[in-house]
Design an enzyme around this catalytic site. Structure first.
Site, PDB file in Angstrom:
ATOM      1  N   ARG C  88     -76.769  14.106 -96.481  1.00 32.73           N
ATOM      2  CA  ARG C  88     -76.304  13.611 -95.173  1.00 32.73           C
ATOM      3  C   ARG C  88     -75.621  14.717 -94.372  1.00 32.73           C
ATOM      4  NH1 ARG C  88     -79.080  10.640 -97.409  1.00 32.73           N
ATOM      5  NH2 ARG C  88     -79.183   8.370 -97.296  1.00 32.73           N
ATOM      6  N   GLU C  91     -78.337  16.649 -92.902  1.00 33.41           N
ATOM      7  CA  GLU C  91     -78.916  15.886 -91.791  1.00 33.41           C
ATOM      8  C   GLU C  91     -78.054  16.028 -90.534  1.00 33.41           C
ATOM      9  OE1 GLU C  91     -80.551  12.008 -92.821  1.00 33.41           O
ATOM     10  OE2 GLU C  91     -79.511  11.164 -91.094  1.00 33.41           O
ATOM     11  N   SER C 114     -65.256  30.089 -88.094  1.00 32.67           N
ATOM     12  CA  SER C 114     -65.304  30.808 -89.365  1.00 32.67           C
ATOM     13  C   SER C 114     -65.451  29.827 -90.516  1.00 32.67           C
ATOM     14  CB  SER C 114     -64.023  31.614 -89.558  1.00 32.67           C
ATOM     15  OG  SER C 114     -64.024  32.244 -90.825  1.00 32.67           O
TER      16      SER C 114
END
Lengths: 148, 148, 148, 148, 148, 148, 148, 148, 148, 148
Positions: C88, C91, C114
């Site tokens: 996920r 995604e 960063s």
């Protein structure tokens, strides 16, 4: 022991004995980047140096001829490196690679910077906003030449 | 015009007009590697610089805001570069990458050489056995720090 | 023992002894996400912390210098993660990555968040329609800067 | 026009007209990350919002039903992102992904943070050592449940 | 024993003892597809169920806490499955995936079928021209929702 | 027009004319999943059906023989799908694929569920906790048989 | 022993005992290509045949239920085969694959040659310019059929 | 026109004119599989045959020298084919490839079936349980020979 | 011992005993490139030669039938070689591959240089600017021929 | 015109005008393999040679500065070549690559055969059993040297 097993053994022994890479490089009088690369399986050591290094690390003598032979090079486990410290070098190629190519061609002509007749060093540059890593690559220019 | 089309147009116009990359860098007063990278779509140009450069190259004015915007970076068409001049840089990572990592950690501690607060230059070193390409990378050391 | 073998041993020992990750984090006084990442081979532990942790887990003392050394980072076995919980996050990059990039550039200028000067925390947000996972990433903004 | 061509047209028109993403988000009263994602082809716009946005950008009306339809999602041109700003998010998954997984399981049980019932926001945190990007992901916890 | 070694041991012990997957599912009162997935390392078992199953299979007790922990999911050794029985499912996605997507959007709106709040069953349908495999997937519809 | 161009034209015309997929399926009296798959280039239409569909969509008659020819199948642009709605189907294979295989073998013997003599349908199941997507795959069982 | 270990053991034992594949096929009265495929882990053997074969090869009896179970199929270590003898078959698909597809469709209609209801044999054809390998594949034609 | 554009034009013209592949093969007196492969860009046509074929298809004369030149071969858009009809051939290599290799070596010695001195034909075999596709490959055996 | 284990054993034993590859080639009266390829698992040795070689290397007799069997060929661990010495050969294909193809077709017609009826030798050419490696490949030309 | 478009134009014009590669090589007095490689976009032509070649091929003059610039090299569309004539060269690396490496190291020491200071030629060797293609590669040996 295979080359990979020896590399694992080098890594473990160095930590266990508390030796720095610089200690090992000093022991054989070689530049530190070269020495680490060699001990990580990327360059052969002279037999004499291999004896010194295996002595310091407490590795069995059977590793000496392997350390002294030309290795199958290539140290990355994946085509694109995942370790952030190494990845930044890959990112430099993604962002500046074609620009480096164009500038080499403009300044030197058609050819390459050799990665064989080549050295690399790392230095610290003090800076008020935070110290800097300076990596210098120094490779012979090789122009495209068709043999006659 | 998309960014890629502008990059193609820059390449074609530069050759057609016989301009060197150094000419273009001088025109805007920037380092040459940075300038080439920017014109190959890896860095934004200031609007003023974009005006100068598009003037020299004869590109349409509609390219200026695109050249001045932050690009989607990444210049290699394949994960492993095929061009020999660029491949040698990749080979350096394959052979020396883990060694560079170890030496940075030994000399600076846990962290990376930044590729953002970073510059790169190319110089020629005369050598009786053949001149050499010297590439200097200069990046701020960033240590791993967990914010409090 | 190699780093991978130590990671396997940590996973097995934690389950066998019924210790939570929070227990281990509390034992060394570090944030829990950082602690788990470190024990999964992504960060070095201080030697003192490594002693505490190996004590709790019953690991041999020879693992301490390895746990205290900077690891070769990168925890995913495949470039695209297959585990649904981790996927996920991938995604999110596929769907929102370019949007995050545009918004960072619009709000901060050209640069990055960063991942080195960086922390991450996970919290539970109660919600009548089902509690929510809130992941907060906090990284220093680094603007592209060419050294002078 | 295909969805990809519309995305290209959005990018070009926004730069040409000097509109910020925030301007476009404000015009439709939606969060800015969501708005950018939608305009980059990752979410459908309401028809009303599509009319507003295409008006601001000067896009042809035929783009409205396409912008209002559910897109084929996935914004990265390569499985591993090459742009440094986006790559840092991928690096976070490489370094912290399994740790995030373990902590979610420890705090919530077996399941995932939804990427569908999900929002994301970006904020600036002032800091004396340099301002910070704070990305907050907020997704519903979904536990593994087998229907009866 | 690592999770992978336990999976290997489960496979070997089941064959050696002549137990069917249905036997094991019945022993713990769970659906058979779920049970096989769990024993192949894709779901955690309750400790009680793990005790029953390891008893039937003759596995050592040290495997119980591992079987009861949330696994790193993902059962395919390659991104595209090579086994013909499994490949056909992949082929279904290649041929019908975008059509399934369009129909879900048309019937439910923008969102997904959950693979977490999800069950799957396999039945035999008698047919004069040859019996048929009927696979039923039943997942909660999740609509894209941005949290407020 | 190539097949891909026709698929693009179908998608654009459907949205422009405000036709649902169900409208198109009803027009030719075919199941909706099949119809969408065919119009996305995965199945040939009968010439008669192609005439009806191109009429509704306003496509040129030259597309009819192409729509009526057997296509080169395979609808995913990447081996692992990036669209979340489609990815969930891939995730099901990653998590349940080997389990489905084992259960098919246990219940039917050695063989496969055909993806050729095969149909698929999508239904809505009302549920108090949220409606559910039910996907039913129905394929002939094919046992491994060596011809004599 | 895992299936892979058994396959290694079969290969070693066959060479050590000087048995030909034909000997093993004759011992169980099966076609030789099928027999080799089965012993390389691609098909289950009947328990009786597994007893015969393990007897000839001197393998332990615990391998019998494994040899008799349906294997996870897929024999190539890389997606594109590297062995020249096997690669030529892949080359045939690269050069003739789409042509085979077109001819099957023209002669049989829309569908496939089954690889499940399928046999393959190898014969030698004498030829004055050098003998020839004749591979005959014989698979049931399966037409695309949507179940009613 | 490039070779790819010509292939597209061949496909479109054949459908538009209602020509079967067999028609085209008969027109030039060549085997049908060979003819289709050639027209899909995998073999050069004799100039005379190219004239006949372009006449039948109504292609411009400038395509003749291209059709008559040796093409860059390789017809699959992905390394693993996605089309089910073609995929089955790939599956045959996954399941039977190493077995074919072993049987060739046992019957012919060390070497390969040539894919160059090679022909392939497709026939229909009537069968009460459903007609069968019979593909016959006929390639010269080439033994490994080191030149003297 | 598997073939891979034997290859590892050959490499280790050769270094330990200080034998050159030429020594081993001379011992069996074969060309040195062929001999090394065979010992690295790419060609079978005659049984007699395998006896000689295993005697020199001190390998167990059980390795002889394995060394004498036809191996599964393919010596590179990655599709693109990482070792610089081997990579240069790959680079030659990237830069000159299509040119070699065109010249072979122009000089010989449509076909290939066989890699089966094929030999390769390496020689040193003295040169004042540095000695040169001369690699000569000698393969039978095979023209595309369709069997009648 | 981009470099790729020029390469396409060269290929089309050569066929249309019935020029052999040898004709073009003779026109500029260069070796034929080099000439083809250059015209396929792998080497820059001298401006004078570019004028000659574009004259023969009837290409527009704007292509001359592009043909005279150093190209982005790498001629293969896929990492593993699919064309059989080119694939055989790749197969040679798969089968003989590590052996070539070992022999180079044994005869020359640690280093590489340069692919930059490098030439390649193709000759025909008459042979009663069928003529042979002889490819000779001639590259300068470069030993690993660390600069001082």
């Amino acid at each position: 022991m295979t080359r990979d097993e020896i590399t694992q053994a080098v890594l473990a022994a160095r930590l266990e004995r508390g030796l720095s890479w610089q200690d090992l490089a000093d022991a054989i009088g070689k530049p530190v980047v070269w020495t680490v690369a060699a001990l990580l399986g990327q360059h052969p050591l002279d037999t004499g140096d291999a004896e010194i290094v295996t002595g310091r690390l407490g590795l069995p003598r059977e590793t000496i001829p392997v350390l002294a032979s030309v290795p199958m090079r290539g140290a990355l486990p994946t085509a694109v490196p995942t370790d952030p410290t190494i990845y930044r070098l890959y990112e430099v190629i993604q962002v500046y690679g074609p620009a480096i190519k164009e500038v080499i061609h403009e300044q030197f002509g058609d050819g390459i910077m050799s990665a064989i007749n080549f050295g690399i060093s790392i230095a610290r540059r003090d800076h008020p906003a935070g110290d800097r890593v300076v990596i210098t690559m120094d490779g012979k220019f090789l122009s495209y030449e068709w043999p006659s």
